[in-house]
Design a protein around this motif. Structure first.
Motif, PDB file in Angstrom:
ATOM      1  N   ASP A 515       0.829  -1.200   0.000  1.00  0.00           N
ATOM      2  CA  ASP A 515       0.000   0.000   0.000  1.00  0.00           C
ATOM      3  C   ASP A 515       0.858   1.240   0.000  1.00  0.00           C
ATOM      4  OD1 ASP A 515      -2.201  -1.551  -0.001  1.00  0.00           O
ATOM      5  OD2 ASP A 515      -2.568  -1.444   2.159  1.00  0.00           O
ATOM      6  N   ALA A 516       1.956   1.196   0.752  1.00  0.00           N
ATOM      7  CA  ALA A 516       2.814   2.375   0.794  1.00  0.00           C
ATOM      8  C   ALA A 516       3.447   2.643  -0.547  1.00  0.00           C
ATOM      9  CB  ALA A 516       3.896   2.178   1.863  1.00  0.00           C
ATOM     10  N   ASP A 517       3.795   1.559  -1.269  1.00  0.00           N
ATOM     11  CA  ASP A 517       4.403   1.769  -2.578  1.00  0.00           C
ATOM     12  C   ASP A 517       3.434   2.436  -3.547  1.00  0.00           C
ATOM     13  OD1 ASP A 517       6.760   0.498  -1.804  1.00  0.00           O
ATOM     14  OD2 ASP A 517       5.924  -1.467  -2.239  1.00  0.00           O
ATOM     15  N   GLU A 518       2.145   2.121  -3.375  1.00  0.00           N
ATOM     16  CA  GLU A 518       1.172   2.592  -4.340  1.00  0.00           C
ATOM     17  C   GLU A 518       0.727   4.019  -4.083  1.00  0.00           C
ATOM     18  OE1 GLU A 518      -1.849  -0.309  -3.948  1.00  0.00           O
ATOM     19  OE2 GLU A 518      -0.648  -1.928  -4.819  1.00  0.00           O
ATOM     20  N   ILE A 519       1.026   4.543  -2.898  1.00  0.00           N
ATOM     21  CA  ILE A 519       0.596   5.892  -2.570  1.00  0.00           C
ATOM     22  C   ILE A 519       1.611   6.892  -3.118  1.00  0.00           C
ATOM     23  CG2 ILE A 519       0.141   7.509  -0.714  1.00  0.00           C
ATOM     24  CD1 ILE A 519      -0.761   5.165   0.994  1.00  0.00           C
ATOM     25  N   ALA A 520       1.151   7.744  -4.002  1.00  0.00           N
ATOM     26  CA  ALA A 520       2.023   8.785  -4.563  1.00  0.00           C
ATOM     27  C   ALA A 520       1.754  10.082  -3.818  1.00  0.00           C
ATOM     28  CB  ALA A 520       1.740   8.962  -6.050  1.00  0.00           C
ATOM     29  N   HIS A 521       2.793  10.634  -3.226  1.00  0.00           N
ATOM     30  CA  HIS A 521       2.643  11.887  -2.501  1.00  0.00           C
ATOM     31  C   HIS A 521       2.960  13.062  -3.434  1.00  0.00           C
ATOM     32  CE1 HIS A 521       1.832  10.342   1.553  1.00  0.00           C
ATOM     33  NE2 HIS A 521       2.558   9.308   1.160  1.00  0.00           N
ATOM     34  N   THR A 522       2.782  14.235  -2.907  1.00  0.00           N
ATOM     35  CA  THR A 522       2.874  15.447  -3.714  1.00  0.00           C
ATOM     36  C   THR A 522       4.223  15.527  -4.422  1.00  0.00           C
ATOM     37  OG1 THR A 522       1.533  16.495  -2.005  1.00  0.00           O
ATOM     38  CG2 THR A 522       2.503  17.918  -3.676  1.00  0.00           C
ATOM     39  N   ARG A 523       4.173  15.661  -5.741  1.00  0.00           N
ATOM     40  CA  ARG A 523       5.398  15.714  -6.523  1.00  0.00           C
ATOM     41  C   ARG A 523       5.882  17.159  -6.656  1.00  0.00           C
ATOM     42  NH1 ARG A 523       6.330  10.745  -8.512  1.00  0.00           N
ATOM     43  NH2 ARG A 523       4.565   9.316  -8.665  1.00  0.00           N
ATOM     44  N   ARG A 524       7.060  17.293  -7.264  1.00  0.00           N
ATOM     45  CA  ARG A 524       7.699  18.601  -7.330  1.00  0.00           C
ATOM     46  C   ARG A 524       6.838  19.685  -7.976  1.00  0.00           C
ATOM     47  NH1 ARG A 524      11.829  14.950  -7.308  1.00  0.00           N
ATOM     48  NH2 ARG A 524      13.664  15.471  -6.051  1.00  0.00           N
ATOM     49  N   PRO A 525       6.240  19.431  -9.155  1.00  0.00           N
ATOM     50  CA  PRO A 525       5.433  20.502  -9.755  1.00  0.00           C
ATOM     51  C   PRO A 525       4.299  20.967  -8.852  1.00  0.00           C
ATOM     52  CG  PRO A 525       5.881  18.788 -11.371  1.00  0.00           C
ATOM     53  CD  PRO A 525       6.324  18.255 -10.055  1.00  0.00           C
ATOM     54  N   ALA A 526       3.654  20.026  -8.170  1.00  0.00           N
ATOM     55  CA  ALA A 526       2.567  20.402  -7.270  1.00  0.00           C
ATOM     56  C   ALA A 526       3.095  21.189  -6.079  1.00  0.00           C
ATOM     57  CB  ALA A 526       1.829  19.155  -6.793  1.00  0.00           C
ATOM     58  N   GLN A 527       4.279  20.805  -5.571  1.00  0.00           N
ATOM     59  CA  GLN A 527       4.862  21.547  -4.455  1.00  0.00           C
ATOM     60  C   GLN A 527       5.257  22.958  -4.873  1.00  0.00           C
ATOM     61  OE1 GLN A 527       7.989  19.433  -2.451  1.00  0.00           O
ATOM     62  NE2 GLN A 527       6.659  17.727  -1.871  1.00  0.00           N
ATOM     63  N   VAL A 528       5.756  23.107  -6.101  1.00  0.00           N
ATOM     64  CA  VAL A 528       6.072  24.452  -6.606  1.00  0.00           C
ATOM     65  C   VAL A 528       4.815  25.307  -6.594  1.00  0.00           C
ATOM     66  CG1 VAL A 528       6.776  25.772  -8.627  1.00  0.00           C
ATOM     67  CG2 VAL A 528       8.034  23.696  -8.002  1.00  0.00           C
ATOM     68  N   ARG A 608      11.656  17.110   6.159  1.00  0.00           N
ATOM     69  CA  ARG A 608      11.483  15.785   6.744  1.00  0.00           C
ATOM     70  C   ARG A 608      10.109  15.204   6.431  1.00  0.00           C
ATOM     71  NH1 ARG A 608      13.907  17.196  12.756  1.00  0.00           N
ATOM     72  NH2 ARG A 608      16.117  16.989  12.246  1.00  0.00           N
ATOM     73  N   ALA A 609       9.144  16.090   6.181  1.00  0.00           N
ATOM     74  CA  ALA A 609       7.784  15.641   5.901  1.00  0.00           C
ATOM     75  C   ALA A 609       7.522  15.473   4.413  1.00  0.00           C
ATOM     76  CB  ALA A 609       6.785  16.637   6.490  1.00  0.00           C
ATOM     77  N   GLY A 610       8.550  15.611   3.580  1.00  0.00           N
ATOM     78  CA  GLY A 610       8.366  15.347   2.168  1.00  0.00           C
ATOM     79  C   GLY A 610       8.612  16.508   1.234  1.00  0.00           C
ATOM     80  N   LEU A 611       9.014  17.655   1.758  1.00  0.00           N
ATOM     81  CA  LEU A 611       9.298  18.804   0.899  1.00  0.00           C
ATOM     82  C   LEU A 611      10.515  18.514   0.025  1.00  0.00           C
ATOM     83  CD1 LEU A 611       9.142  21.811   0.011  1.00  0.00           C
ATOM     84  CD2 LEU A 611      10.543  22.353   2.013  1.00  0.00           C
ATOM     85  N   HIS A 612      10.379  18.758  -1.273  1.00  0.00           N
ATOM     86  CA  HIS A 612      11.517  18.678  -2.183  1.00  0.00           C
ATOM     87  C   HIS A 612      12.207  20.047  -2.199  1.00  0.00           C
ATOM     88  CE1 HIS A 612      10.471  14.740  -3.740  1.00  0.00           C
ATOM     89  NE2 HIS A 612       9.237  15.151  -3.957  1.00  0.00           N
ATOM     90  N   ILE A 613      13.475  20.067  -1.845  1.00  0.00           N
ATOM     91  CA  ILE A 613      14.204  21.333  -1.798  1.00  0.00           C
ATOM     92  C   ILE A 613      14.205  22.002  -3.166  1.00  0.00           C
ATOM     93  CG2 ILE A 613      16.477  22.369  -1.443  1.00  0.00           C
ATOM     94  CD1 ILE A 613      15.043  21.606   1.135  1.00  0.00           C
ATOM     95  N   SER A 614      14.356  21.226  -4.220  1.00  0.00           N
ATOM     96  CA  SER A 614      14.366  21.804  -5.562  1.00  0.00           C
ATOM     97  C   SER A 614      13.038  22.482  -5.874  1.00  0.00           C
ATOM     98  CB  SER A 614      14.666  20.722  -6.600  1.00  0.00           C
ATOM     99  OG  SER A 614      13.722  19.665  -6.527  1.00  0.00           O
ATOM    100  N   ALA A 615      11.922  21.912  -5.405  1.00  0.00           N
ATOM    101  CA  ALA A 615      10.614  22.530  -5.618  1.00  0.00           C
ATOM    102  C   ALA A 615      10.499  23.823  -4.827  1.00  0.00           C
ATOM    103  CB  ALA A 615       9.506  21.566  -5.215  1.00  0.00           C
ATOM    104  N   TYR A 616      10.999  23.806  -3.613  1.00  0.00           N
ATOM    105  CA  TYR A 616      10.972  25.008  -2.776  1.00  0.00           C
ATOM    106  C   TYR A 616      11.774  26.141  -3.416  1.00  0.00           C
ATOM    107  CZ  TYR A 616      11.984  27.986   1.276  1.00  0.00           C
ATOM    108  OH  TYR A 616      12.134  29.057   2.127  1.00  0.00           O
ATOM    109  N   ILE A 617      12.981  25.817  -3.915  1.00  0.00           N
ATOM    110  CA  ILE A 617      13.819  26.824  -4.550  1.00  0.00           C
ATOM    111  C   ILE A 617      13.189  27.302  -5.857  1.00  0.00           C
ATOM    112  CG2 ILE A 617      16.064  27.240  -5.619  1.00  0.00           C
ATOM    113  CD1 ILE A 617      16.142  27.186  -2.585  1.00  0.00           C
ATOM    114  N   MET A 618      12.624  26.390  -6.620  1.00  0.00           N
ATOM    115  CA  MET A 618      11.987  26.783  -7.879  1.00  0.00           C
ATOM    116  C   MET A 618      10.827  27.750  -7.633  1.00  0.00           C
ATOM    117  SD  MET A 618      11.918  26.771 -11.103  1.00  0.00           S
ATOM    118  CE  MET A 618      13.168  25.521 -11.442  1.00  0.00           C
ATOM    119  N   ALA A 619      10.061  27.484  -6.594  1.00  0.00           N
ATOM    120  CA  ALA A 619       8.966  28.405  -6.261  1.00  0.00           C
ATOM    121  C   ALA A 619       9.505  29.794  -5.953  1.00  0.00           C
ATOM    122  CB  ALA A 619       8.176  27.858  -5.068  1.00  0.00           C
TER     123      ALA A 619
END
Length: 823
Positions: A515-528, A608-619
């Motif tokens: 189940d954990a493998d199948e759950i997709a969490h927020t990806r970079r574009p969505a985080q941006v 630690r909760a899933g933030l992609h640093i690259s998405a944060y910087i891109m935003a």
């Protein structure tokens, strides 16, 4: 035929409890007889043989018919009842999960508890009941493989929770608003019910046997989701000298447990929680079920709710938007907007934050900020929580209210682990306690793990604070017994009866999808997108637009200094270009020099909760690009309004103002990226503002305008500065080499106080010699670097942008290591 039927039978379990004695468990996967063990007869032995004279040689039979289990009484030598209803010889009874079969003769009694699912050979545990504690919380977990009752739906799991209270000289059980109910001897409790010795309590799938002075219980559900901790050691330091912080910690925590982490200063409590959550890895194996926290951290971090001591929240955001952004970041990618809003509303209501949902975080009280900090983690429904002193700074009433909220979380089949320095005021809410002690080598070790009553009995102390005093060093005001209790607990785990073996399961990792493998969490574009929304919301509602009036004021000052004839000659263009570049660099630096470092602790938590640093910087890059564009538009509008006379020719876009504005934007934006890099690297705003003047000085000195450089290291540095290439770009679009030069005439004019020189000046100005001098001087002053060609302009733009991009890559890489920041 019998083998086929056997394969169709789901294994059940029969637990036999001898009143005043021990328990035994039997797996049921076929028809079996129950009876007394025959010592001298080998044939016809009952399949479940008990060495007890109370039981008849042929007591009864358990059989499986058409998917259902039945019990048939086969004797008249004792009294048999099921859930209090007498069962005559030969009579058959259909069994349900948790049914109680009692065998009685006089004062002797044997109890059989029927469980619909076999849970393995798990030791029953004993919870001593102390009348002075008065209140105990007992609970269970919904086991997903059991049928759901009619009044319970899959999307509405029951909250199995009851209280055992000592009141008016009796122990009684109280149902705490459960949906599936609390049952005593298979009769549902309506409010409260006084307990009698040998009563059996069912809550969900957990069975409690009440012996009068203790509870025996079988925590059989969700064993595959226990948090199993095996820490070999955790150390820090260099290769030559290392300091051991923790060692030899092994324990297992069941879902639904609220666990107190106790220990004196320096015992390793914070190191311990950072190790088990994967934030600071130790040499350890931390597993929940078949998943390794360290190896599967990319997925497991969504199952961990880490609430730090400080409420790391953005004070200029509202409560509702804080939770909304947390939901956007942490919930699975397929979650709809309506589902996110519903989840946010549920969490707001659960933690009592609905009345203040539109308030700024900075306006909240201390208790509200603590609850909001917990809500941010709870919104994603993680499986276990770790909280570092959540009640610090709160009075007794507020601390109690907060801890009761945590108890509710634990009751939802979560693991809640809490560090607190004032545990005794809320000790009734905890199920177990982990005691860490600092040994004589100043290394944290496990001094105890078990229930609260067991801890009191083990240490011989009535309060948790007294336990801390016992293990604290003498120089810290304690009794200095840490080594004694560490060793005592090592032996205690080996020999103490009724204790569950504390060990880490050495399971192989399960391959294939889960189940954990199948759950997709927020990806970079969505985080941006999420962070862009936050940044622009702050820009509009929280007055971040004040940067724009400041840019307008500086631009007006530059226009006044350079004058309307900025593009009239070489000298004015070069000096004016340098001034314009300085304004752009100042704006860029000021825009972003503090934006990352001022919220570094928050970024660390979100990473630690899933933030992609690259998405944060891109935003931030997109946001700053827009801010820089607005600043340039304002600046160009002011220059136009002031009356600066711009050239008519354009080599890039066909419109000079477009070329000019684009050049200013590239310079401003590249400077912004340089400052963003600095903000990613430094850890405090003070450090950032200390670095900023140094960067400005480098840009001023190495621009090549004030001090021309001819070779050497200085020229290399000059070619790496935005100020140098910015000046080149502005001079190129202004066609520097086609302009006249007043340098020769200006050098003569400055000596006009000498009469002879004044005569020369008058002569030059009264003839066409002045024009010839400017043209001849310009021919000598031309610079290939400032050539007004399309290639030269594009080259200067490209170099400026490359400098900015290299800097932002460095900043992003640096920020990726934010988890290594010291606490």
């Amino acid at each position: 035929m019998g083998d086929i039927l056997k394969d169709l039978v789901d294994p059940a379990e029969l637990v036999a409890i001898k009143v005043g004695g021990e328990s035994a468990q039997f797996k049921l996967d076929r028809t079996v007889t129950v009876g007394r063990k025959r010592h001298f007869v080998r044939k016809n032995q009952p399949q479940i043989s008990l060495n007890d004279p109370l039981i008849a040689f042929v007591q009864g039979k358990l059989a499986h018919y058409l998917g259902e289990w039945h019990y048939q009484n086969l004797t008249i030598l004792n009294r048999t009842s099921v859930n209090g209803n007498p069962l005559q010889k030969g009579e058959d009874h259909l069994l349900k999960n948790g049914d109680i079969i009692r065998i009685q003769r006089g004062s002797e009694q044997m109890i059989f508890i029927f469980l619909l699912r076999f849970a393995g050979e798990l030791a029953w545990k004993k919870l001593p009941l102390r009348t002075e504690q008065a209140v105990y919380h007992i609970y269970s977990h919904v086991r997903r493989d059991l049928p759901i009752s009619e009044e319970e739906t899959p999307d509405k799991p029951a909250d199995h929770h009851a209280l055992i209270r000592y009141i008016y000289g009796h122990w009684q059980v109280e149902d705490v608003q459960t949906e599936r109910g609390v049952y005593v001897n298979q009769r549902r409790v309506d409010g409260t019910m006084v307990l009698a010795p040998n009563d059996v309590i069912n809550i969900g799938d957990t069975v409690f046997y009440f012996a009068g002075d203790y509870l025996a219980y079988n925590h059989t559900t969700f064993r595959e989701h226990d948090l199993q901790i095996h820490i070999d050691h955790r150390s820090v330091g260099s290769f030559l000298k290392r300091r051991l912080l923790l060692k030899d910690i092994r324990l297992s925590i069941e879902p639904g447990s609220m666990v107190l982490i106790l220990g004196g200063s320096g015992a390793g409590k914070t190191t311990f929680i950072n190790a088990i959550t994967g934030y600071e890895k130790a040499r350890a194996e931390i597993r929940q079920g078949d998943r390794d926290v360290y190896e599967d951290y990319s997925r497991m971090k969504y199952e961990i709710g880490m609430v730090p001591q400080q409420a790391l929240l953005r004070g200029d955001d509202t409560v509702y938007m804080t939770l909304t952004n947390a939901a956007q970041m942490r919930l699975p990618a397929g979650t709809s907007s309506a589902e996110r809003r519903q989840r946010v509303d549920e969490v707001l209501a659960l933690f009592g934050l609905t009345p203040v949902k539109d308030e700024l975080v900075d306006k909240l009280s201390g208790g509200q900020r603590k609850r909001l900090s917990i809500s941010v983690e709870f919104v994603s429904d993680p499986s276990f929580f770790v909280l570092d002193e959540p009640d610090s700074g709160l009075d007794g009433v507020m601390a109690r209210d907060l801890m009761e909220q945590l108890r509710k979380i634990a009751n939802q089949q979560k693991i809640v682990m809490v560090i607190t320095h004032t545990p005794d005021r809320v000790i009734d809410l905890f199920d177990k306690v982990i005691v860490l002690a600092k040994n004589s080598q100043h290394t944290g070790q496990l001094a105890f793990y078990g229930s609260i009553p067991e801890a009191r009995q083990f240490f011989g102390r009535d309060t948790m604070e007294d336990i801390v005093l016992a293990i604290n060093a003498k120089e810290e005001g304690g009794e200095g017994l840490a080594d004694h209790y560490i060793e005592a607990f090592r032996e205690y785990r080996k020999t103490s009866e009724g204790q569950e073996a504390v060990q880490v399961a050495k399971k192989k990792r399960v391959k294939g999808s889960t189940d954990a493998d199948e759950i997709a969490h927020t990806r970079r574009p969505a985080q941006v997108k999420i962070y862009l929304g936050k940044l622009f919301r702050l820009f509009i509602h929280e007055h971040d637009w004040v940067l724009l009036p400041l840019s307008a004021i500086i631009s007006l000052m530059v226009a006044f200094v350079t004058g309307k004839s900025l593009f009239s000659n070489m000298e004015r263009l070069q000096a004016g270009a340098f001034a314009l570049v300085c304004v752009c660099i100042w704006n860029g630096f000021f825009n972003s020099i503090q934006v990352v470092c001022r919220e570094r602790a928050i970024i660390k938590r979100e990473h630690r909760a899933g933030l992609h640093i690259s998405a944060y910087i891109m935003a931030h890059m997109i946001y700053q690009a827009v801010i820089c564009l607005l600043q340039v538009i304002i600046s160009v509008a002011i220059y136009e309004w002031y009356g600066i006379r711009f050239p008519d020719t354009s080599l890039v876009t066909g419109n000079f103002l477009m070329d000019f504005g684009l050049t200013l934007w590239i310079i401003t934006y590249a400077s912004d990226l340089v400052a963003l890099m600095v903000s990613c690297i430094v850890k405090t705003t003070t450090s950032a503002m200390t670095v900023m003047p140094f960067l400005l000085i480098v840009q001023l000195v190495f621009a090549g305008i004030i001090f021309p450089f001819n070779g050497g290291v200085a020229e290399v540095v000059e070619n790496l500065t935005i100020s140098h290439w910015g000046t080149v770009a502005i001079c190129a679009i202004g066609d520097y080499n086609s302009l006249p030069s007043h340098a020769l005439f200006a050098s003569i004019y400055q000596f006009r106080s000498i009469p002879e020189v004044q005569e020369i000046v008058d002569y030059i100005q009264s003839s066409d010699l002045r024009m010839k001098m400017d043209v001849l001087c310009a021919q000598q002053m031309q610079k290939p670097l400032y050539a007004g060609t399309l290639l030269n302009i594009l080259k200067s733009w490209g170099v400026i942008l490359l400098i900015g991009l290299v800097c932002i890559v460095i900043g992003t890489i640096s920020l990726e290591f934010i988890d290594r920041d010291k606490r």
